[in-house]
Design a protein around this motif. Structure first.
Motif, short mmCIF file in Angstrom:
data_model
loop_
_atom_site.label_atom_id
_atom_site.label_comp_id
_atom_site.label_asym_id
_atom_site.label_seq_id
_atom_site.Cartn_x
_atom_site.Cartn_y
_atom_site.Cartn_z
N SER A 282 0.82 -1.21 0.00
CA SER A 282 0.00 0.00 0.00
C SER A 282 0.85 1.27 0.00
CB SER A 282 -0.92 0.02 1.23
OG SER A 282 -0.16 0.04 2.43
N VAL A 283 2.12 1.14 0.41
CA VAL A 283 3.01 2.30 0.43
C VAL A 283 3.27 2.81 -0.98
CG1 VAL A 283 5.40 3.01 0.92
CG2 VAL A 283 4.09 1.72 2.62
N TYR A 284 3.30 1.89 -1.95
CA TYR A 284 3.52 2.29 -3.34
C TYR A 284 2.18 2.61 -3.99
CZ TYR A 284 7.75 -0.32 -2.16
OH TYR A 284 8.89 -0.80 -1.54
N ASN A 285 1.58 3.71 -3.60
CA ASN A 285 0.21 4.01 -4.00
C ASN A 285 0.12 5.25 -4.88
OD1 ASN A 285 -0.33 6.50 -2.24
ND2 ASN A 285 0.42 5.01 -0.75
N SER B 123 9.14 10.11 -0.59
CA SER B 123 9.28 8.85 -1.30
C SER B 123 9.72 7.69 -0.41
CB SER B 123 10.30 8.99 -2.43
OG SER B 123 9.94 10.03 -3.30
N PRO B 124 9.11 6.51 -0.58
CA PRO B 124 9.68 5.28 -0.01
C PRO B 124 11.04 5.02 -0.67
CG PRO B 124 7.41 4.93 -0.76
CD PRO B 124 7.86 6.25 -1.31
N PRO B 125 12.03 4.50 0.07
CA PRO B 125 13.39 4.35 -0.49
C PRO B 125 13.46 3.55 -1.79
CG PRO B 125 13.45 4.05 1.89
CD PRO B 125 12.00 4.17 1.51
N ALA B 126 12.66 2.50 -1.91
CA ALA B 126 12.78 1.62 -3.08
C ALA B 126 12.37 2.30 -4.38
CB ALA B 126 11.94 0.36 -2.87
N TRP C 271 -1.60 9.48 5.51
CA TRP C 271 -2.36 9.64 4.27
C TRP C 271 -1.55 9.20 3.05
CZ3 TRP C 271 -1.55 12.76 -0.09
CH2 TRP C 271 -2.62 12.85 -0.97
N ILE C 272 -0.29 9.61 3.03
CA ILE C 272 0.51 9.34 1.83
C ILE C 272 1.00 7.90 1.78
CG2 ILE C 272 2.89 9.89 2.55
CD1 ILE C 272 2.68 11.84 -0.02
N ARG C 273 1.13 7.24 2.93
CA ARG C 273 1.53 5.83 2.96
C ARG C 273 0.32 4.90 2.96
NH1 ARG C 273 5.68 7.74 1.56
NH2 ARG C 273 7.62 7.88 2.75
N GLN C 274 -0.88 5.43 3.19
CA GLN C 274 -2.11 4.65 3.32
C GLN C 274 -1.98 3.58 4.41
OE1 GLN C 274 -3.43 3.16 -0.54
NE2 GLN C 274 -4.28 5.15 -1.07
N ASP D 85 -0.44 3.30 13.91
CA ASP D 85 0.27 2.31 14.71
C ASP D 85 0.88 1.18 13.87
OD1 ASP D 85 -2.11 1.20 13.92
OD2 ASP D 85 -2.65 0.41 15.92
N HIS D 86 0.89 1.33 12.55
CA HIS D 86 1.46 0.29 11.71
C HIS D 86 2.98 0.24 11.92
CE1 HIS D 86 2.73 -1.97 8.13
NE2 HIS D 86 1.47 -2.37 8.02
N PRO D 87 3.58 -0.97 12.02
CA PRO D 87 5.02 -1.09 12.28
C PRO D 87 5.89 -0.36 11.28
CG PRO D 87 3.95 -3.21 12.58
CD PRO D 87 2.91 -2.29 12.04
N TYR D 88 5.53 -0.39 9.99
CA TYR D 88 6.34 0.30 8.98
C TYR D 88 6.34 1.80 9.24
CZ TYR D 88 8.10 1.92 4.46
OH TYR D 88 8.84 2.53 3.48
N LEU D 89 5.17 2.34 9.54
CA LEU D 89 5.08 3.78 9.79
C LEU D 89 5.83 4.17 11.05
CD1 LEU D 89 3.56 6.08 8.26
CD2 LEU D 89 1.87 5.99 10.08
N LEU D 90 5.70 3.36 12.09
CA LEU D 90 6.41 3.63 13.34
C LEU D 90 7.92 3.59 13.14
CD1 LEU D 90 4.23 1.57 15.86
CD2 LEU D 90 4.26 4.06 15.56
N GLU D 91 8.36 2.65 12.30
CA GLU D 91 9.80 2.53 12.03
C GLU D 91 10.29 3.73 11.23
OE1 GLU D 91 12.96 -0.91 10.67
OE2 GLU D 91 10.92 -0.99 9.89
#
Length: 542
Positions: free
Chosen positions: A15-18, A152-155, A236-239, A243-249
């Protein structure tokens, strides 16, 4: 690996690549459309018969005309130089988004001034308008890569920052063809040359409308202590949920980066300048500037700004033929930019592209220069056809374009948008953009005179700089693909440079394994505790 397969620094939810992150990057890249168009259309406009007639170019001798053209073209780069520096101040106080709005408005004012120019009034309004337009363009060239990289997400960061380059090329494509279109479909008149100037307002208007709807950079908001707003935008931008682990990290990375620099440097407008005491940071500023030295040393902006002069040196005769050849050059660049954007930049990486572009482009320039020296195409008559060697020179010119476009055209912007930390990113990008426009100015200011005095030597000059740039990249530029922005300090601390990327990616992978193991142990401990608590409760009731 498939065409769109991504190499991630850590497991990333799909969902991050949205569409939201791509939409924000696309809107910001409208700034690049106006930059690309402005850089491309003016060189051929100077050769448009209706323009040269209205401003009496035929009354100048060759040296005076070369000086006049260089002055008209180069004031734009001079304005851009100061605009890119001013963007550091607006970025600090206004943020990334409002800075783009501010500089876009300045650009539009400059365009309107140019539209008010006539032959009777002279070139003053065009020159003044180009200074203001350049100032706006310089600020946008600073802000756009920063804004996109911070979202941007790193990938996919290379791909998204690459949209900036794609916008530049699409604007340039229109700019290269616009004068061919008006020259073949309209009678020479004031309106004929005015149309290319008016088209500048289209990408400017699209950018202004788009900026109303896209959010501010969450990293900038966090740096200003506006955490609640930043978190809302990041979700909003990561959808993802807060409390999602990716967002917290991701938040922990940013927080750690900000806390580190708050502790070591402190916040404030002048504080980032203190980082220049650090040799690691200072080297990145030098590296960013040198990337644009070698980008301009490839000869690209000599072609962008003076394409009729360049093609005439190879043997292309006639205004429409020169315009057509220039238009095909724009098509090749834009097509290859798509390839660079979708696959090359995030798969082959930055270093490989730059090295291949330097070596291949240099060989092509050596051939073109040798052809001009031996065949002397400037001595041919206007109705003569190109020889087989001349056709080969045109082929090598387009082959040079094929080497240059997916390498030095956009990759320096990607690297500069990535390699600075949060506290120095705006200052570093301002330095890189100012370097870009300074060397643009040098090329724009002296290209006509170089061709008049050096002839084929111009191509040998650019060929030499390109081969030198290959050694520069091999020895000095680390690979930055897939590295989180918050880990760039670690990347530049690893030596030797050519091994830095592999070493750091291995370290990040090991850290991810440790974090996963720790998380699993905590989860297991919590489950055991719950079981024990459940057993105690049951026993007491009995």
């Amino acid at each position: 690996m498939g065409l769109l397969t991504l190499k991630e620094d850590r497991p990333t939810p799909k969902s991050v690549y949205n569409w939201r992150v791509y939409t924000c990057a696309t809107v910001a890249s409208f700034a690049a459309c106006l930059i690309g168009y402005e850089s491309a259309f003016f060189g051929t406009t100077l050769a448009l018969p209706s323009f040269t007639k209205e401003f009496d170019f035929e009354t100048y001798d060759s040296n005076s005309l070369a000086l006049l053209k260089q002055n008209i073209v180069s004031v734009y780069q001079a304005g851009a130089f100061f605009g890119s520096l001013a963007a550091y101040a607006t970025s600090y106080y206004l943020g990334r988004r409002f800075s783009l709005i501010f500089f876009n408005v300045i650009f539009a004012i400059g365009c309107i001034m140019q539209l008010a120019c006539t032959g009777d009034k002279g070139l003053g309004l065009i020159i003044g308008g180009r200074v203001l337009g350049g100032f706006g363009v310089g600020g946008c060239s600073n802000m756009t890569p920063i804004y996109i990289s911070e979202l941007s997400p790193p990938a996919v960061r290379g791909r998204l920052v690459g949209l900036y380059e794609l916008g530049w090329q699409m604007g340039g494509l229109v700019g290269f063809w616009i004068n061919y279109g008006v020259n073949t479909t309209l009678e020479p008149s004031h309106s004929q040359w005015l149309i290319p100037f008016a088209v500048q307002l289209i990408p400017s208007g699209m950018l202004f409308i788009g900026l109303i709807f896209i959010p501010e950079s969450p990293r900038w908001l966090l740096s200003k202590g506006r955490r609640e707003q930043a978190l809302k935008i990041l979700c909003w931008i990561r959808q993802l949920e807060p409390d999602h682990p990716y967002l917290l990290e991701e938040l922990s990375y940013i927080d750690h980066d900000l806390e580190s620099y708050q502790r070591e440097i402190g916040s404030g407008f002048w504080k980032p300048f203190k980082t220049l005491k650090d040799s690691n940071v200072r080297w990145r500023f030098i590296l960013g500037g040198l990337l644009f030295v070698f980008q301009n040393g490839s000869g690209i902006n000599a072609i962008n700004y003076y394409s009729p002069t360049v093609f005439k040196s190879i043997g292309i005769q006639g205004t429409n033929t020169a315009f057509l050849t220039t238009g095909i050059f724009g098509v090749v660049k834009t097509t290859l930019t798509f390839v660079w954007l979708l696959w090359l930049i995030d798969h082959l990486g930055r270093r490989t592209l730059l090295i291949a572009g330097s070596i291949g482009g240099s060989l092509c320039m050596w051939f073109i220069g040798a052809y001009i020296k031996i065949s002397k195409p400037e001595d041919t008559q206007a109705n003569d056809k190109l020889s087989s060697a001349g056709i080969a020179a045109i082929f090598f010119f387009y082959l040079w374009t094929a080497f240059y476009t997916p390498s030095w055209n956009g990759t320096p912007w990607v690297v500069n948008s990535e390699m600075f930390n949060q506290n120095t990113r705006s200052l570093g990008q301002a330095s890189a953009s100012a370097n870009n426009w300074f060397w643009n100015f040098i090329i724009a200011r002296f290209t006509e005179q170089m061709f008049n005095s050096m002839g084929y030597g111009v191509y040998f000059f650019f060929a030499s700089l390109m081969i030198i740039s290959s050694f520069f990249v091999i020895l000095c530029v680390p690979e930055t693909k897939s590295i989180p922005l918050e880990c760039m300090d670690r990347l530049f601390a690893v030596k030797p440079v050519w091994r830095a990327h592999g070493v750091l990616m291995e370290e990040l992978a090991q850290e991810e394994v440790i974090r996963s193991a720790d998380s699993g142990e905590r989860k297991s401990a919590e489950e055991d505790a719950l079981q024990v608590d459940g057993g105690d409760t049951k026993g007491s009731s009995v």
